[in-house]
Design a protein around this motif. Sequence first.
Motif, PDB file in Angstrom:
ATOM      1  N   ARG A  80      -0.142  15.713  -5.165  1.00 25.42           N
ATOM      2  CA  ARG A  80       0.669  15.429  -3.969  1.00 25.42           C
ATOM      3  C   ARG A  80       1.139  13.980  -3.964  1.00 25.42           C
ATOM      4  N   GLU A  81       0.260  13.074  -4.353  1.00 27.03           N
ATOM      5  CA  GLU A  81       0.614  11.651  -4.342  1.00 27.03           C
ATOM      6  C   GLU A  81       1.758  11.362  -5.314  1.00 27.03           C
ATOM      7  N   ALA A  82       1.776  12.068  -6.448  1.00 23.94           N
ATOM      8  CA  ALA A  82       2.824  11.852  -7.448  1.00 23.94           C
ATOM      9  C   ALA A  82       4.207  12.246  -6.925  1.00 23.94           C
ATOM     10  N   GLN A  83       4.237  13.129  -5.935  1.00 23.25           N
ATOM     11  CA  GLN A  83       5.513  13.599  -5.376  1.00 23.25           C
ATOM     12  C   GLN A  83       5.945  12.796  -4.156  1.00 23.25           C
ATOM     13  N   ALA A  84       5.098  11.903  -3.680  1.00 27.67           N
ATOM     14  CA  ALA A  84       5.363  11.177  -2.437  1.00 27.67           C
ATOM     15  C   ALA A  84       5.936   9.796  -2.732  1.00 27.67           C
ATOM     16  N   ALA A  85       6.519   9.212  -1.700  1.00 30.68           N
ATOM     17  CA  ALA A  85       6.994   7.826  -1.797  1.00 30.68           C
ATOM     18  C   ALA A  85       5.809   6.907  -2.096  1.00 30.68           C
ATOM     19  N   PRO A  86       6.069   5.757  -2.730  1.00 28.46           N
ATOM     20  CA  PRO A  86       4.963   4.885  -3.129  1.00 28.46           C
ATOM     21  C   PRO A  86       4.349   4.057  -2.013  1.00 28.46           C
ATOM     22  N   ASP A  87       4.939   4.074  -0.809  1.00 28.52           N
ATOM     23  CA  ASP A  87       4.371   3.227   0.236  1.00 28.52           C
ATOM     24  C   ASP A  87       3.008   3.773   0.686  1.00 28.52           C
ATOM     25  N   PRO A  88       2.121   2.895   1.154  1.00 31.52           N
ATOM     26  CA  PRO A  88       0.733   3.290   1.421  1.00 31.52           C
ATOM     27  C   PRO A  88       0.580   4.442   2.408  1.00 31.52           C
ATOM     28  N   ARG A  89       1.378   4.478   3.459  1.00 28.95           N
ATOM     29  CA  ARG A  89       1.213   5.541   4.449  1.00 28.95           C
ATOM     30  C   ARG A  89       1.654   6.894   3.886  1.00 28.95           C
ATOM     31  N   ALA A  90       2.710   6.890   3.099  1.00 28.52           N
ATOM     32  CA  ALA A  90       3.146   8.136   2.457  1.00 28.52           C
ATOM     33  C   ALA A  90       2.097   8.625   1.472  1.00 28.52           C
ATOM     34  N   ASP A 182       3.980  22.044   5.680  1.00 27.51           N
ATOM     35  CA  ASP A 182       3.737  20.658   5.273  1.00 27.51           C
ATOM     36  C   ASP A 182       4.190  19.676   6.347  1.00 27.51           C
ATOM     37  N   GLN A 183       5.330  19.932   6.962  1.00 29.07           N
ATOM     38  CA  GLN A 183       5.827  19.021   7.998  1.00 29.07           C
ATOM     39  C   GLN A 183       4.860  18.962   9.182  1.00 29.07           C
ATOM     40  N   VAL A 184       4.359  20.127   9.594  1.00 30.17           N
ATOM     41  CA  VAL A 184       3.398  20.161  10.703  1.00 30.17           C
ATOM     42  C   VAL A 184       2.130  19.406  10.325  1.00 30.17           C
ATOM     43  N   LEU A 185       1.617  19.677   9.129  1.00 30.58           N
ATOM     44  CA  LEU A 185       0.378  19.032   8.685  1.00 30.58           C
ATOM     45  C   LEU A 185       0.561  17.525   8.527  1.00 30.58           C
ATOM     46  N   MET A 186       1.711  17.113   8.014  1.00 31.24           N
ATOM     47  CA  MET A 186       1.973  15.681   7.878  1.00 31.24           C
ATOM     48  C   MET A 186       1.941  14.997   9.248  1.00 31.24           C
ATOM     49  N   GLY A 187       2.561  15.643  10.246  1.00 29.81           N
ATOM     50  CA  GLY A 187       2.553  15.066  11.587  1.00 29.81           C
ATOM     51  C   GLY A 187       1.148  14.941  12.149  1.00 29.81           C
ATOM     52  N   LEU A 188       0.322  15.962  11.911  1.00 29.90           N
ATOM     53  CA  LEU A 188      -1.060  15.908  12.389  1.00 29.90           C
ATOM     54  C   LEU A 188      -1.868  14.845  11.651  1.00 29.90           C
ATOM     55  N   LEU A 189      -1.726  14.788  10.345  1.00 24.31           N
ATOM     56  CA  LEU A 189      -2.460  13.799   9.563  1.00 24.31           C
ATOM     57  C   LEU A 189      -2.109  12.381   9.997  1.00 24.31           C
ATOM     58  N   GLU A 190      -0.840  12.146  10.233  1.00 29.90           N
ATOM     59  CA  GLU A 190      -0.390  10.791  10.569  1.00 29.90           C
ATOM     60  C   GLU A 190      -0.924  10.321  11.915  1.00 29.90           C
TER      61      GLU A 190
END
Length: 198
Positions: A80-90, A182-190
């Motif tokens: 998952r990290e390899a597919q995400a933007a490099p900024d720390p929160r992403a 994924d969008q729902v889970l991302m919102g919850l995780l954040e």
Amino acid sequence: MTDDDTRRGYHHGDLRSALLRAAEEELTERGVEAFSLRQVARRAGVSHAAPAHHFGDTRGLLTALAAEGFHRFLAAQGLREAQAAPDPRAQLTAAGLGYIDFAMQRPALFRLLFGSDQPDFSDPTLDAAATAAYDHLRRQVADAGGDEVAAAAAWAMAHGLADLLSNGRLKAVAALPPAARDQVLMGLLEQSFPPPVR
């Protein structure tokens, strides 16, 4: 290892890997309560003494499987990290999604790592693997501007979502198409992350 095992073409490394694969299959099908060295040997197609030769006893095999499980857990986060933007929160969000992916794809192994007292966490190999997983989280939270409390909050949110989804709860979320889920889970995780650094 017996002559029969040698005739089947195993050498030390291959047999150990085959036994760990068979152990995960046994764990998935029968659960930790009914886990059996004899059944693992049968699945791997080797003598019933082979698992004991390599791992000692049931706890030894489950301990080795748990150590391998933590490596796979980190690998799922890495995908998952390899597919995400490099900024720390992403990256932290991506790690949370990988945490959930692992739990949903390997629920029995997830429960062994985080909900069983069968593995021996004082074993140096397992301790190192578990510590590496937690240190990965701590580094990501620190990079995002958080402290130990923030790391605990991020872990609790990711673990809670992973546990609920892997146990068939949160059915409305699980039923969503993958991108929407994924969008729902991302919102919850954040929601559990430290405030953005200004």
